[in-house]
Write a protein that holds these residues in place. Structure first.
Motif, short mmCIF file in Angstrom:
data_model
loop_
_atom_site.label_atom_id
_atom_site.label_comp_id
_atom_site.label_asym_id
_atom_site.label_seq_id
_atom_site.Cartn_x
_atom_site.Cartn_y
_atom_site.Cartn_z
N MET A 43 4.34 10.95 -14.70
CA MET A 43 5.76 10.80 -14.37
C MET A 43 6.62 11.19 -15.57
SD MET A 43 7.72 7.40 -12.99
CE MET A 43 8.29 6.82 -14.58
N ALA A 44 7.62 11.98 -15.31
CA ALA A 44 8.51 12.38 -16.41
C ALA A 44 9.22 11.15 -16.96
CB ALA A 44 9.53 13.40 -15.90
N LYS A 45 9.57 11.23 -18.23
CA LYS A 45 10.24 10.10 -18.87
C LYS A 45 11.66 9.95 -18.32
CE LYS A 45 11.21 9.73 -23.22
NZ LYS A 45 11.52 10.43 -24.31
N ASN A 46 12.06 8.70 -18.12
CA ASN A 46 13.44 8.46 -17.71
C ASN A 46 14.40 8.87 -18.81
OD1 ASN A 46 12.73 7.43 -15.24
ND2 ASN A 46 12.75 5.30 -15.90
N LEU A 47 15.53 9.43 -18.45
CA LEU A 47 16.56 9.76 -19.44
C LEU A 47 17.62 8.67 -19.37
CD1 LEU A 47 16.91 13.61 -18.72
CD2 LEU A 47 15.45 12.46 -20.39
N VAL A 48 17.58 7.78 -20.35
CA VAL A 48 18.50 6.63 -20.32
C VAL A 48 19.36 6.59 -21.58
CG1 VAL A 48 17.00 5.23 -18.84
CG2 VAL A 48 16.75 5.12 -21.32
N THR A 49 20.40 5.80 -21.54
CA THR A 49 21.27 5.62 -22.70
C THR A 49 20.49 4.90 -23.79
OG1 THR A 49 23.10 5.36 -21.17
CG2 THR A 49 23.51 4.72 -23.44
N PRO A 50 20.49 5.43 -25.02
CA PRO A 50 19.76 4.74 -26.09
C PRO A 50 20.28 3.30 -26.24
CG PRO A 50 20.54 6.89 -26.83
CD PRO A 50 21.14 6.66 -25.49
N LYS A 51 19.35 2.39 -26.56
CA LYS A 51 19.75 0.97 -26.69
C LYS A 51 20.76 0.78 -27.82
CE LYS A 51 15.31 -0.86 -25.16
NZ LYS A 51 14.57 0.38 -25.44
N LEU A 52 20.66 1.61 -28.85
CA LEU A 52 21.57 1.46 -30.00
C LEU A 52 23.01 1.84 -29.68
CD1 LEU A 52 19.59 3.02 -33.02
CD2 LEU A 52 20.10 0.60 -32.67
N ILE A 53 23.20 2.60 -28.61
CA ILE A 53 24.54 3.15 -28.33
C ILE A 53 25.42 2.15 -27.57
CG2 ILE A 53 25.74 4.91 -26.92
CD1 ILE A 53 24.77 6.05 -29.54
N SER A 54 26.63 1.93 -28.08
CA SER A 54 27.58 1.04 -27.41
C SER A 54 28.03 1.67 -26.10
CB SER A 54 28.84 0.84 -28.25
OG SER A 54 28.52 0.46 -29.52
N GLU A 55 28.33 0.83 -25.15
CA GLU A 55 28.75 1.36 -23.86
C GLU A 55 30.05 2.16 -23.98
OE1 GLU A 55 28.72 -1.29 -20.56
OE2 GLU A 55 28.92 0.46 -19.25
N LYS A 95 16.66 9.92 -9.71
CA LYS A 95 18.02 9.60 -9.29
C LYS A 95 18.98 9.82 -10.46
CE LYS A 95 20.65 5.97 -7.06
NZ LYS A 95 21.44 5.04 -7.76
N LEU A 96 20.09 10.49 -10.18
CA LEU A 96 21.11 10.68 -11.21
C LEU A 96 22.10 9.52 -11.12
CD1 LEU A 96 22.23 12.70 -13.37
CD2 LEU A 96 23.73 13.57 -11.59
N VAL A 97 22.16 8.72 -12.19
CA VAL A 97 23.08 7.57 -12.21
C VAL A 97 24.32 7.98 -13.00
CG1 VAL A 97 23.33 5.14 -12.84
CG2 VAL A 97 21.08 6.04 -12.23
N ILE A 98 25.49 7.69 -12.46
CA ILE A 98 26.75 8.03 -13.15
C ILE A 98 27.51 6.75 -13.46
CG2 ILE A 98 28.94 9.28 -12.97
CD1 ILE A 98 27.64 11.30 -11.19
N TYR A 99 27.64 6.45 -14.74
CA TYR A 99 28.44 5.29 -15.17
C TYR A 99 29.88 5.76 -15.27
CZ TYR A 99 24.07 2.93 -16.23
OH TYR A 99 22.83 2.36 -16.13
N LYS A 100 30.60 5.66 -14.16
CA LYS A 100 31.88 6.36 -14.09
C LYS A 100 32.93 5.80 -15.06
CE LYS A 100 34.02 4.13 -10.20
NZ LYS A 100 34.52 3.17 -9.72
N ASN A 101 32.79 4.53 -15.41
CA ASN A 101 33.80 3.97 -16.30
C ASN A 101 33.69 4.46 -17.74
OD1 ASN A 101 35.53 2.54 -14.65
ND2 ASN A 101 34.06 0.84 -14.48
N ARG A 102 32.55 5.10 -18.08
CA ARG A 102 32.43 5.65 -19.43
C ARG A 102 33.04 7.05 -19.53
NH1 ARG A 102 25.97 4.46 -20.51
NH2 ARG A 102 25.98 2.26 -19.91
N LEU A 143 19.09 9.66 -15.87
CA LEU A 143 18.24 10.26 -14.85
C LEU A 143 16.98 9.42 -14.79
CD1 LEU A 143 18.50 12.75 -13.02
CD2 LEU A 143 17.28 14.06 -14.75
N ILE A 144 16.81 8.68 -13.69
CA ILE A 144 15.68 7.75 -13.65
C ILE A 144 14.82 7.95 -12.40
CG2 ILE A 144 16.62 5.96 -15.15
CD1 ILE A 144 17.67 4.53 -12.81
N GLU A 145 13.56 7.65 -12.59
CA GLU A 145 12.58 7.76 -11.50
C GLU A 145 12.71 6.50 -10.64
OE1 GLU A 145 9.97 10.33 -9.91
OE2 GLU A 145 10.52 10.61 -12.00
N GLU A 146 12.88 6.67 -9.38
CA GLU A 146 13.04 5.49 -8.50
C GLU A 146 11.70 5.04 -7.95
OE1 GLU A 146 17.25 4.83 -6.49
OE2 GLU A 146 16.19 6.53 -5.67
#
Ligand SMILES: Cc1ncc(C[n+]2csc(CCOP(=O)(O)OP(=O)(O)O)c2C)c(N)n1
Ligand code: SF4
Ligand code: SF4
Ligand code: SF4
Lengths: 247, 67
Positions: free
Chosen positions: A1-13, B3-10, B64-67
């Motif tokens: 499974m490809a790695k999820n692309l997520v916001t780094p934990k260090l980064i503020s929202e 799934k493409l997640v969009i945090y629209k408030n950012r 971009l996350i795997e569901e």
């Protein structure tokens, strides 16, 4: 499974950068690089003055603020006090190439085992877009309203070329102009940290970055300008790689 | 399925992701987010889940996350 692309934990929202500002993108890539190597808890970032100083609120790592331009000197001190820490400086062009030029050069001259991230947006961003040493010939800024006159003020300043003259490990100039160059920038940041982790010495990454607000440009046009105008003056690529040099 | 997640408030509506998306799947939405920006929306039918928008957005709007 490809790695999820997520916001780094260090980064503020949320951050305080203007829409399209390159600082946010560079911060994200630094955070990714630290987390991919599992060294985020050992990181100490040293920053000084300018919009770059928001880095302390955007990357939630340990931080020290230096006086304007003095981040390389403070980072050198941190290096001595905390030999095991992952130490990096984060500075703009007004900060590192103008008031802090001496500190920038001496840290490189000593080949400090630190990582330097240098954001070249061609202006003093935070104070309202005054001319920086890096401002392009003919570029209009708050203090060069008819365009930079290079006969009077000198040519656009090439800090990366100067640092490459020093006995350092690695110097590369990158750009945020498009997705491909952004990926290359991330690789360069990664290498600059890998060098430090391997004890190879000073690594310097200059990043051509947009300041849409003070360039008075739509952000998309500002990114295009990086590609079409800025990179003509500031050539991209590896300026020094001590490992390759010795081959 | 990704799934493409969009945090629209950012989103600050800079438009860079729209410019860089290889499939022209992104556009400014009709709704304003909490900061008053016309946050980006994606067209599910055009998106190929390539992750370019994730890589170029200065404000970490996409995941971009795997569901
Ligand atoms: C000793 C001192 N002199 C002047 C200033 C005013 N000042 C604040 S930010 C800045 C320029 C920063 O420009 P740059 O490094 O290019 O960063 P950017 O804002 O573009 O990221 C200056 C001169 C200051 N804070 N301290
Ligand atoms: S003034 Fe320029 S450098 Fe500062 S946050 Fe805005 S766009 Fe970025
Ligand atoms: S790049 Fe990010 S902040 Fe800019 S418009 Fe796209 S989602 Fe919004
Ligand atoms: S994942 Fe790729 S195709 Fe889908 S919206 Fe983002 S950039 Fe466009």
């Amino acid at each position: 499974m490809a790695k999820n692309l997520v916001t780094p934990k260090l980064i503020s929202e949320f951050n305080r950068f203007c829409p399209g500002c390159g600082h946010g993108l560079i911060a994200k890539m630094i955070a990714q690089v630290l987390e991919e190597r599992g060294v985020e808890d050992d990181a100490i970032q040293v920053y000084a003055v300018g919009c770059s100083c928001f880095i302390s609120t955007v990357i939630k790592a340990d931080s020290i603020q230096a006086q304007h331009g003095r981040a390389p000197a403070v980072a050198s001190g941190v290096r001595r006090a905390r030999p095991d820490a992952v130490v990096y400086t984060y500075q703009g062009d007004g900060d590192a190439a103008a008031i802090g030029l001496s500190e920038s050069l001496y840290a490189a001259y000593r080949n400090e085992n630190t990582t330097a991230i240098f954001v070249n947006n061609g202006v003093f961003g935070m104070t309202g877009g005054q001319m920086a040493p890096t401002t392009l010939e003919g570029q209009k800024t708050a203090t060069s309203i008819y365009g930079r006159n290079t006969e009077l003020t000198g040519q656009p300043f090439k800090l990366a070329e100067l640092i490459a003259q020093m006995p350092v490990a690695y110097v590369e100039r990158c750009s945020l102009a498009n997705a491909k160059l952004i990926a290359q920038t991330k690789r360069a940041i990664g290498k600059a940290f890998d060098n430090q982790l391997a004890g190879k010495g000073y690594s310097f990454v200059e990043i051509l970055s947009p300041c849409p607000t003070n360039w008075h440009m739509d952000p998309v046009k500002a990114y295009k300008k990086l590609e079409e105008v800025v990179a003509e003056e500031y050539k991209l690529g590896v300026l020094k790689d001590s490992k390759e040099d010795s081959k | 399925m990704k799934k493409l997640v969009i945090y629209k408030n950012r989103c600050k509506a800079c438009g860079f992701c729209i410019d860089q998306c290889p499939k022209d799947a992104l556009s400014f939405g009709e709704e304003f987010n909490d900061s008053g920006y016309a946050a980006v929306v994606s067209d599910e039918n055009l998106c190929i889940k390539c992750g370019t928008c994730y890589r170029v957005c200065p404000d970490s709007v996409f995941e971009l996350i795997e569901e």
